[in-house]
Design a protein around this motif. Sequence first.
Motif, PDB file in Angstrom:
ATOM      1  N   ASP A  49       0.689  -1.365   0.002  1.00  0.00           N
ATOM      2  CA  ASP A  49      -0.003  -0.159  -0.204  1.00  0.00           C
ATOM      3  C   ASP A  49       0.739   1.264   0.096  1.00  0.00           C
ATOM      4  OD1 ASP A  49      -1.855   1.860   0.233  1.00  0.00           O
ATOM      5  OD2 ASP A  49      -1.728   1.728   2.392  1.00  0.00           O
ATOM      6  N   PRO A  50       0.926   1.845  -1.046  1.00  0.00           N
ATOM      7  CA  PRO A  50       1.580   3.418  -1.180  1.00  0.00           C
ATOM      8  C   PRO A  50       0.941   4.586  -0.216  1.00  0.00           C
ATOM      9  CG  PRO A  50       0.122   3.056  -2.969  1.00  0.00           C
ATOM     10  CD  PRO A  50       0.030   2.023  -2.156  1.00  0.00           C
ATOM     11  N   THR A  51      -0.235   4.376   0.103  1.00  0.00           N
ATOM     12  CA  THR A  51      -0.695   5.506   1.121  1.00  0.00           C
ATOM     13  C   THR A  51      -0.355   5.453   2.401  1.00  0.00           C
ATOM     14  OG1 THR A  51      -2.981   4.135   1.560  1.00  0.00           O
ATOM     15  CG2 THR A  51      -2.883   5.301  -0.600  1.00  0.00           C
ATOM     16  N   THR A  52      -0.774   6.520   3.120  1.00  0.00           N
ATOM     17  CA  THR A  52      -0.198   6.878   4.624  1.00  0.00           C
ATOM     18  C   THR A  52      -1.444   6.976   5.358  1.00  0.00           C
ATOM     19  OG1 THR A  52       0.008   9.015   4.335  1.00  0.00           O
ATOM     20  CG2 THR A  52       2.085   7.517   3.553  1.00  0.00           C
ATOM     21  N   PHE A  53      -1.113   7.089   6.691  1.00  0.00           N
ATOM     22  CA  PHE A  53      -2.151   7.672   7.396  1.00  0.00           C
ATOM     23  C   PHE A  53      -2.313   9.007   7.542  1.00  0.00           C
ATOM     24  CE2 PHE A  53      -0.715   4.053  10.401  1.00  0.00           C
ATOM     25  CZ  PHE A  53      -1.859   3.493  10.834  1.00  0.00           C
ATOM     26  N   ALA A  54      -1.477   9.739   7.027  1.00  0.00           N
ATOM     27  CA  ALA A  54      -1.605  11.358   6.588  1.00  0.00           C
ATOM     28  C   ALA A  54      -2.785  11.410   5.551  1.00  0.00           C
ATOM     29  CB  ALA A  54      -0.283  12.089   6.313  1.00  0.00           C
ATOM     30  N   ASP A  55      -2.496  10.390   4.304  1.00  0.00           N
ATOM     31  CA  ASP A  55      -3.455  10.580   3.329  1.00  0.00           C
ATOM     32  C   ASP A  55      -4.955  10.031   3.940  1.00  0.00           C
ATOM     33  OD1 ASP A  55      -1.578  10.870   1.348  1.00  0.00           O
ATOM     34  OD2 ASP A  55      -1.131   8.915   1.247  1.00  0.00           O
ATOM     35  N   ALA A  56      -5.142   9.163   4.917  1.00  0.00           N
ATOM     36  CA  ALA A  56      -6.275   8.792   5.470  1.00  0.00           C
ATOM     37  C   ALA A  56      -6.956   9.674   6.115  1.00  0.00           C
ATOM     38  CB  ALA A  56      -6.156   7.438   6.256  1.00  0.00           C
ATOM     39  N   LEU A  57      -6.278  10.593   6.883  1.00  0.00           N
ATOM     40  CA  LEU A  57      -6.832  11.647   7.639  1.00  0.00           C
ATOM     41  C   LEU A  57      -7.237  12.744   6.567  1.00  0.00           C
ATOM     42  CD1 LEU A  57      -4.237  12.269  10.700  1.00  0.00           C
ATOM     43  CD2 LEU A  57      -6.856  11.999  10.777  1.00  0.00           C
ATOM     44  N   GLY A  58      -6.553  12.815   5.416  1.00  0.00           N
ATOM     45  CA  GLY A  58      -6.766  13.993   4.599  1.00  0.00           C
ATOM     46  C   GLY A  58      -8.189  13.589   3.956  1.00  0.00           C
ATOM     47  N   VAL A  59      -8.445  12.393   3.803  1.00  0.00           N
ATOM     48  CA  VAL A  59      -9.575  12.143   3.116  1.00  0.00           C
ATOM     49  C   VAL A  59     -10.750  12.447   4.290  1.00  0.00           C
ATOM     50  CG1 VAL A  59     -11.212  10.077   2.522  1.00  0.00           C
ATOM     51  CG2 VAL A  59      -8.835  10.225   1.602  1.00  0.00           C
ATOM     52  N   LEU A  60     -10.690  12.160   5.370  1.00  0.00           N
ATOM     53  CA  LEU A  60     -11.908  12.697   6.343  1.00  0.00           C
ATOM     54  C   LEU A  60     -11.961  14.062   6.476  1.00  0.00           C
ATOM     55  CD1 LEU A  60     -11.023   9.872   9.128  1.00  0.00           C
ATOM     56  CD2 LEU A  60     -12.896   9.717   7.402  1.00  0.00           C
ATOM     57  N   GLU A  61     -10.934  14.803   6.415  1.00  0.00           N
ATOM     58  CA  GLU A  61     -10.893  16.331   6.551  1.00  0.00           C
ATOM     59  C   GLU A  61     -11.653  16.840   5.368  1.00  0.00           C
ATOM     60  OE1 GLU A  61      -6.911  17.355   7.106  1.00  0.00           O
ATOM     61  OE2 GLU A  61      -7.084  16.723   9.209  1.00  0.00           O
ATOM     62  N   ARG A  62     -10.967  16.294   4.097  1.00  0.00           N
ATOM     63  CA  ARG A  62     -11.596  16.875   2.780  1.00  0.00           C
ATOM     64  C   ARG A  62     -13.286  16.821   2.805  1.00  0.00           C
ATOM     65  NH1 ARG A  62      -9.160  13.302  -0.654  1.00  0.00           N
ATOM     66  NH2 ARG A  62      -7.295  14.303   0.172  1.00  0.00           N
ATOM     67  N   TYR A  63     -13.908  15.644   3.568  1.00  0.00           N
ATOM     68  CA  TYR A  63     -15.041  15.511   3.360  1.00  0.00           C
ATOM     69  C   TYR A  63     -15.861  15.921   4.528  1.00  0.00           C
ATOM     70  CZ  TYR A  63     -14.563  13.099  -0.989  1.00  0.00           C
ATOM     71  OH  TYR A  63     -14.317  12.826  -2.428  1.00  0.00           O
ATOM     72  N   ASN A  64     -15.162  16.450   5.501  1.00  0.00           N
ATOM     73  CA  ASN A  64     -15.587  16.961   6.605  1.00  0.00           C
ATOM     74  C   ASN A  64     -16.321  16.011   7.472  1.00  0.00           C
ATOM     75  OD1 ASN A  64     -15.890  19.059   8.733  1.00  0.00           O
ATOM     76  ND2 ASN A  64     -17.948  19.675   7.844  1.00  0.00           N
ATOM     77  N   ILE A  65     -16.051  14.637   7.527  1.00  0.00           N
ATOM     78  CA  ILE A  65     -16.351  13.663   8.001  1.00  0.00           C
ATOM     79  C   ILE A  65     -16.266  13.741   9.623  1.00  0.00           C
ATOM     80  CG2 ILE A  65     -16.494  10.873   8.390  1.00  0.00           C
ATOM     81  CD1 ILE A  65     -17.370  12.109   5.670  1.00  0.00           C
ATOM     82  N   PHE A  66     -17.492  13.528  10.377  1.00  0.00           N
ATOM     83  CA  PHE A  66     -17.526  13.377  11.789  1.00  0.00           C
ATOM     84  C   PHE A  66     -16.821  12.256  12.028  1.00  0.00           C
ATOM     85  CE2 PHE A  66     -18.915  11.402  15.581  1.00  0.00           C
ATOM     86  CZ  PHE A  66     -18.601  12.364  16.605  1.00  0.00           C
ATOM     87  N   THR A  67     -15.494  12.239  12.805  1.00  0.00           N
ATOM     88  CA  THR A  67     -14.778  11.191  13.212  1.00  0.00           C
ATOM     89  C   THR A  67     -14.658  10.850  14.594  1.00  0.00           C
ATOM     90  OG1 THR A  67     -13.404  11.695  11.293  1.00  0.00           O
ATOM     91  CG2 THR A  67     -12.403  10.051  12.707  1.00  0.00           C
ATOM     92  N   PRO A  68     -15.154   9.374  14.840  1.00  0.00           N
ATOM     93  CA  PRO A  68     -15.270   9.091  16.241  1.00  0.00           C
ATOM     94  C   PRO A  68     -13.665   9.296  17.081  1.00  0.00           C
ATOM     95  CG  PRO A  68     -16.366   7.618  15.203  1.00  0.00           C
ATOM     96  CD  PRO A  68     -15.689   8.457  14.060  1.00  0.00           C
ATOM     97  N   PRO A  69     -13.864   9.874  18.114  1.00  0.00           N
ATOM     98  CA  PRO A  69     -12.308  10.050  18.977  1.00  0.00           C
ATOM     99  C   PRO A  69     -11.524   8.926  18.776  1.00  0.00           C
ATOM    100  CG  PRO A  69     -14.061  10.787  20.068  1.00  0.00           C
ATOM    101  CD  PRO A  69     -14.867  10.189  19.036  1.00  0.00           C
TER     102      PRO A  69
END
Length: 431
Positions: free
Chosen positions: A203-223
């Motif tokens: 997998d070439p993607t990273t944790f930072a990429d995953a966080l970026g996706v959630l931020e891009r769509y303004n997803i409410f993310t459980p703590p």
Amino acid sequence: MYQHPKDFLLDLYESCLNAIRGEKVVPAHLPEPPKGRTIVVGAGKAAAAMAQAVEAHYAGTIDNGLVVTRHGHGMPLKKIKLVEADHPVPGEAGKKAAEDILNLASRLKSNDLLLCLFSGGSSALLTLPAPGIELSDLQKVNEALLNERATIHEINCVRKHLSAISGGRLARAANGARVVSLIISDVPDDDLSVIASGPTVGDPTTFADALGVLERYNIFTPPSILVFLKEAREETVKPEDPIFKRVTNILIATPQDALEAAAAYARHQCITPHILGNAIEGEAHDVALVMAGITKQVLNFNQPFSAPCVILSGGETTVTVKGKGKGGRNTEFLLYFLMAMKGNPHVYAISCDTDGTDGTEDNAGAFMLPDMYKEAKAFDVMPIKYASDNDSYSFFKRCNGLVFTNPTRTNVSDFRAIYIQGKAVQLQKKL
């Protein structure tokens, strides 16, 4: 003897399905048996059919196995255990199956073989939350991403970083055993790291990429998930990891294969096919208007193609739901295409999901005949009213245009065909 255009369209769809079924594509790619044991695991809408093909054609002994598929997509298996689970939002049955699959892999030795079978739907069906993450929280994030119409690349980037089995982790769990994955693709560009969220692929993607996706769509993310992603303690397995020297990932069926099979059938019927693309995306009504524009250009100017011809395409559109009606992306596409064509007597079309289920309904999709538009207006069944309520299913039900196949037990995204007749053209059925 002549073939009606409706039958031609349905046969095109059947031709594409036959080319990508498990019994058709699995046998030629089965590996040589190992010196040790063979364990068969898998997930996806085609998993049961693929497993059945392995049982029928594998030259060695199957020592153990487990595959998980969507509810209603099962088939009888003799040696490999079958689990049916929730899709597209993951559930407890899929979680338990993923745990069992990971345990099977962890008991392997270097002279054993882990034979994996993956197809569309695997990411939701093979869900094992990473330590510290609750399935309920994972379900919330998954559902939110689906509702926001995030791309499959974005959704699976997040899934991989919240999983204990995806992103190459299944391959790592196999203890250096030989791993062979047979894969049916349902994603754009046939990206192996995205299909099934890549359990045996770097997998070439990273944790930072995953966080970026959630931020891009303004997803409410459980703590718990937010903390887990920010800590980024254990990355997914990267493509350069040496474990992949013992891993072979094989694409055995793709959206392009399905379109090529339909094109071959069209040529057999003396109708020229044109494949526009196997990964067409966008809002269903927008794609319909583009396809209608191309169709009108063919009718009026023989550009970019000459009639008679059939225009083929694949990929998955999306639907922004604003009404309260029933329907999936295929019937939505076809309803807008019908309105754009206004009953042109030379145009017929079909749009169906290759898994046999259009969205959450019981149909695979629908077909369109020229008379449907005029008949609907005559009976005051105004297409625009159905379209505004996202009720394409009900419209085509009234027009007897729904296509029912039951689960096909395969999946390479959607199939669309637009048949454009020339003047006084009929289809001759070859015997």
